[in-house]
Design a protein around this motif. Structure first.
Motif, mmCIF file in Angstrom:
data_model
loop_
_atom_site.group_PDB
_atom_site.id
_atom_site.type_symbol
_atom_site.label_atom_id
_atom_site.label_comp_id
_atom_site.label_asym_id
_atom_site.label_seq_id
_atom_site.Cartn_x
_atom_site.Cartn_y
_atom_site.Cartn_z
ATOM 1 N N TRP A 277 -8.442 13.620 4.391
ATOM 2 C CA TRP A 277 -8.715 13.486 2.862
ATOM 3 C C TRP A 277 -7.755 12.614 2.172
ATOM 4 C CZ3 TRP A 277 -10.770 13.748 -1.283
ATOM 5 C CH2 TRP A 277 -10.120 13.794 -2.664
ATOM 6 N N GLN A 278 -6.503 12.340 2.938
ATOM 7 C CA GLN A 278 -5.561 11.420 2.135
ATOM 8 C C GLN A 278 -6.303 10.014 2.408
ATOM 9 O OE1 GLN A 278 -3.311 11.895 -0.014
ATOM 10 N NE2 GLN A 278 -3.325 13.896 0.140
ATOM 11 N N THR A 279 -6.594 9.683 3.728
ATOM 12 C CA THR A 279 -7.189 8.527 3.899
ATOM 13 C C THR A 279 -8.341 8.288 3.220
ATOM 14 O OG1 THR A 279 -6.791 9.017 6.454
ATOM 15 C CG2 THR A 279 -8.065 7.084 6.034
ATOM 16 N N LEU A 280 -9.329 9.115 2.869
ATOM 17 C CA LEU A 280 -10.457 8.740 2.269
ATOM 18 C C LEU A 280 -10.052 8.539 0.772
ATOM 19 C CD1 LEU A 280 -12.685 11.688 3.369
ATOM 20 C CD2 LEU A 280 -13.293 9.187 3.346
ATOM 21 N N ARG A 281 -8.761 9.232 0.354
ATOM 22 C CA ARG A 281 -8.513 9.023 -1.227
ATOM 23 C C ARG A 281 -7.698 7.680 -1.195
ATOM 24 N NH1 ARG A 281 -3.887 9.584 -4.187
ATOM 25 N NH2 ARG A 281 -2.562 10.084 -2.306
ATOM 26 N N LEU A 282 -7.084 7.473 -0.201
ATOM 27 C CA LEU A 282 -6.140 5.927 -0.380
ATOM 28 C C LEU A 282 -7.337 4.824 -0.200
ATOM 29 C CD1 LEU A 282 -3.752 4.209 0.027
ATOM 30 C CD2 LEU A 282 -3.815 4.630 2.683
ATOM 31 N N ALA A 283 -8.327 4.966 1.003
ATOM 32 C CA ALA A 283 -9.382 3.919 0.680
ATOM 33 C C ALA A 283 -10.077 3.697 -0.507
ATOM 34 C CB ALA A 283 -10.398 4.546 1.791
ATOM 35 N N ALA A 284 -10.236 4.783 -1.393
ATOM 36 C CA ALA A 284 -11.165 4.795 -2.558
ATOM 37 C C ALA A 284 -10.157 4.026 -3.498
ATOM 38 C CB ALA A 284 -11.609 6.137 -3.119
ATOM 39 N N VAL A 285 -8.854 4.498 -3.405
ATOM 40 C CA VAL A 285 -7.998 3.929 -4.748
ATOM 41 C C VAL A 285 -7.740 2.392 -4.205
ATOM 42 C CG1 VAL A 285 -5.649 3.668 -5.288
ATOM 43 C CG2 VAL A 285 -6.796 6.049 -5.090
ATOM 44 N N SER A 286 -7.763 2.005 -3.113
ATOM 45 C CA SER A 286 -7.287 0.619 -2.364
ATOM 46 C C SER A 286 -8.640 -0.271 -2.802
ATOM 47 C CB SER A 286 -6.994 0.382 -1.077
ATOM 48 O OG SER A 286 -5.900 1.255 -0.690
ATOM 49 N N LEU A 287 -9.702 0.377 -2.818
ATOM 50 C CA LEU A 287 -10.847 -0.503 -2.869
ATOM 51 C C LEU A 287 -11.385 -0.811 -4.297
ATOM 52 C CD1 LEU A 287 -13.487 0.622 -0.068
ATOM 53 C CD2 LEU A 287 -12.734 -1.596 -0.415
ATOM 54 N N ALA A 292 -0.514 -0.562 -9.029
ATOM 55 C CA ALA A 292 0.576 -1.297 -8.499
ATOM 56 C C ALA A 292 1.414 -0.575 -7.703
ATOM 57 C CB ALA A 292 1.423 -1.565 -9.927
ATOM 58 N N ASP A 293 1.257 0.894 -7.778
ATOM 59 C CA ASP A 293 2.231 1.673 -7.134
ATOM 60 C C ASP A 293 1.573 2.214 -5.927
ATOM 61 O OD1 ASP A 293 0.431 3.383 -8.413
ATOM 62 O OD2 ASP A 293 2.033 4.944 -8.892
ATOM 63 N N VAL A 294 0.520 1.436 -5.341
ATOM 64 C CA VAL A 294 -0.299 2.070 -4.177
ATOM 65 C C VAL A 294 0.405 2.313 -3.183
ATOM 66 C CG1 VAL A 294 -1.002 -0.241 -3.393
ATOM 67 C CG2 VAL A 294 -2.693 1.846 -2.862
ATOM 68 N N ALA A 295 1.599 1.321 -2.828
ATOM 69 C CA ALA A 295 2.261 1.577 -1.488
ATOM 70 C C ALA A 295 3.202 2.744 -1.483
ATOM 71 C CB ALA A 295 3.266 0.440 -1.244
ATOM 72 N N GLN A 296 3.805 3.146 -2.611
ATOM 73 C CA GLN A 296 4.581 4.365 -2.623
ATOM 74 C C GLN A 296 3.824 5.548 -2.840
ATOM 75 O OE1 GLN A 296 4.518 1.667 -4.747
ATOM 76 N NE2 GLN A 296 6.357 1.425 -6.014
ATOM 77 N N ASP A 297 2.524 5.551 -3.147
ATOM 78 C CA ASP A 297 1.711 6.739 -3.161
ATOM 79 C C ASP A 297 1.236 7.014 -1.675
ATOM 80 O OD1 ASP A 297 -0.199 8.616 -3.966
ATOM 81 O OD2 ASP A 297 -1.660 7.266 -3.645
ATOM 82 N N ALA A 298 1.074 5.723 -0.837
ATOM 83 C CA ALA A 298 0.532 5.963 0.613
ATOM 84 C C ALA A 298 1.517 6.472 1.381
ATOM 85 C CB ALA A 298 0.034 4.505 0.926
ATOM 86 N N ARG A 299 2.929 5.926 0.906
ATOM 87 C CA ARG A 299 4.057 6.598 1.950
ATOM 88 C C ARG A 299 4.404 8.051 1.879
ATOM 89 N NH1 ARG A 299 7.328 2.423 -0.984
ATOM 90 N NH2 ARG A 299 6.601 0.334 -0.081
ATOM 91 N N ALA A 300 4.087 8.358 0.894
ATOM 92 C CA ALA A 300 4.118 9.767 0.524
ATOM 93 C C ALA A 300 3.372 10.750 1.274
ATOM 94 C CB ALA A 300 3.861 10.370 -0.941
ATOM 95 N N HIS A 301 2.154 10.178 1.914
ATOM 96 C CA HIS A 301 1.377 10.892 2.781
ATOM 97 C C HIS A 301 1.068 10.095 4.130
ATOM 98 C CE1 HIS A 301 0.310 13.275 -0.781
ATOM 99 N NE2 HIS A 301 0.096 11.909 -1.441
#
Length: 377
Positions: A277-287, A292-301
């Motif tokens: 689920w977190q992978t799908l969410r990150l993919a949608a957010v990145s695409l 600007a805080d995408v890296a901080q959000d990804a590191r938490a998961h």
């Protein structure tokens, strides 16, 4: 008089899309010209790229283009040069460095390949997918402004510039000219062009990006087949592309394999998101959002992290526009279905195979970016 008016109108319709793309490229220049260098300095990996380009330039002055720099004592305390998968000795930015300084060379290279992606995607959509000119301009613009290419160039991953040639390789493999000769001059030229593009990817330092680029081309091929595209002459062009590409890349590939065979690579932990689920969410957010805080959000998961990822490694943005277009298309399809239109999808073995290929293209990036002990092993 009427014929003259029609000719003028036809010329305007033919010129306007190209004029629009020229305007898009000018806007691209206005956005990114201030980053070379920018007010906060250049990306950190230019501390490696610019000395390498200067070192290559000194080699060129003393030895010429046809003598490959196998080893250099010039930086990094001495290291293999041509066998390095990221070596850019045979690349456009290195060629531009002959005529100008490295800083101007890498920025001109960025503009050239942004233009290449813009034109390549336009021609792919027009010639292969038979889209209208303005639909093709929209698709080309979204691709040219993708966040992956821009952010990698800003941070200093110059060897990734060839990713903008993905539409050109798909075009070389899939475009069937109107003539009925499967192996005529046009098919021969397309196959040779595809091989040259493959060889450029390998020799310009994009070897580590070769698998995802080929996966992207496979996805384009699957969509082409599912939308009723012609495969006439594909086998001939694909075979020629492989032969030419391999022939022009063998020296680089053999040198790279000899180098990496001497270094163990078992100490690198493969990170990943802690759930699908977190992978799908990150993919949608990145695409589609690129916050600007995408890296901080990804590191938490993320799990199994050895070195932290930064924003440029999570930038793939194509804006929210494709999502909106898809939603409009779905709404239109639903409206037509309510008024009696039927969607005819005959499931043939060929179509099933193409759907499987497309599913694999979409699943592979999600799978390898979701942490599992087996992947790391």
């Amino acid at each position: 008089m009427i014929d003259e008016q029609r000719k003028i109108k036809f010329k305007a319709h033919a010129i306007l899309p190209w004029a629009t793309m020229a305007l898009l490229l000018a806007i691209y220049h206005l956005i990114y010209r201030g980053f070379f260098p920018g007010p906060k300095g250049m990306g950190h990996d230019y501390s490696y790229v610019l000395p390498m380009m200067l070192d290559n330039y000194r080699w060129y002055l003393n030895n010429g283009w046809w003598s490959a720099p196998w080893f250099t004592p010039g930086f990094c305390g001495g290291q293999p040069a041509f066998p390095d998968p990221l070596s850019m000795y045979y690349s456009l930015p290195q060629l531009l460095n002959v005529f100008t300084n490295p800083l101007a060379a890498v920025y001109l290279n960025m503009l050239v390949f942004a233009a290449a992606g813009l034109v390549g995607m336009y021609l792919l959509l027009r010639r292969v997918f038979h889209c209208g000119p303005w639909t093709a301009v929209l698709g080309a613009g979204l691709y040219a402004f993708n966040g992956f290419f821009a952010c990698r160039m800003l941070v200093g991953h110059v060897s990734f510039h060839g990713v903008m040639l993905v539409p050109w390789l798909a075009l070389a493999l899939l475009w069937s000219p109107d003539d009925r000769r499967h192996v005529g001059p046009a098919a021969l030229g397309a196959g040779v062009l595809g091989g040259v593009l493959l060889a450029y990817w390998v020799n310009s330092g994009m070897l580590v990006m070769l698998p995802p680029s080929l996966i992207a081309v496979a996805g384009i091929m699957a969509i082409h087949g599912l939308t009723g595209g012609s495969w006439r002459g594909f086998s001939y062009r694909a075979l020629l592309t492989g032969v030419v590409g391999a022939g022009l890349s063998l020296s680089k590939l053999s040198a790279v394999l000899a180098l990496i065979d001497t270094f163990p690579r078992s100490d690198y932990l493969l990170p990943g998101m802690d759930s699908l689920w977190q992978t799908l969410r990150l993919a949608a957010v990145s695409l589609f959002l690129s916050p600007a805080d995408v890296a901080q959000d990804a590191r938490a998961h993320m799990a199994n992290v050895q070195w932290s990822l930064d924003r440029h490694e999570l930038e793939f943005g194509v804006t929210i526009a494709p999502v909106l277009i898809a939603l409009i298309a779905l709404a239109f399809w639903a409206w037509r279905s309510r008024h009696g239109a039927k969607l005819r999808l005959e499931m043939t073995p060929a179509r099933a195979g193409l759907l499987t290929l497309l599913a694999a293209v979409l699943i592979i990036p999600l799978a390898v970016n979701t942490y599992a002990p087996g992947w790391n092993a």
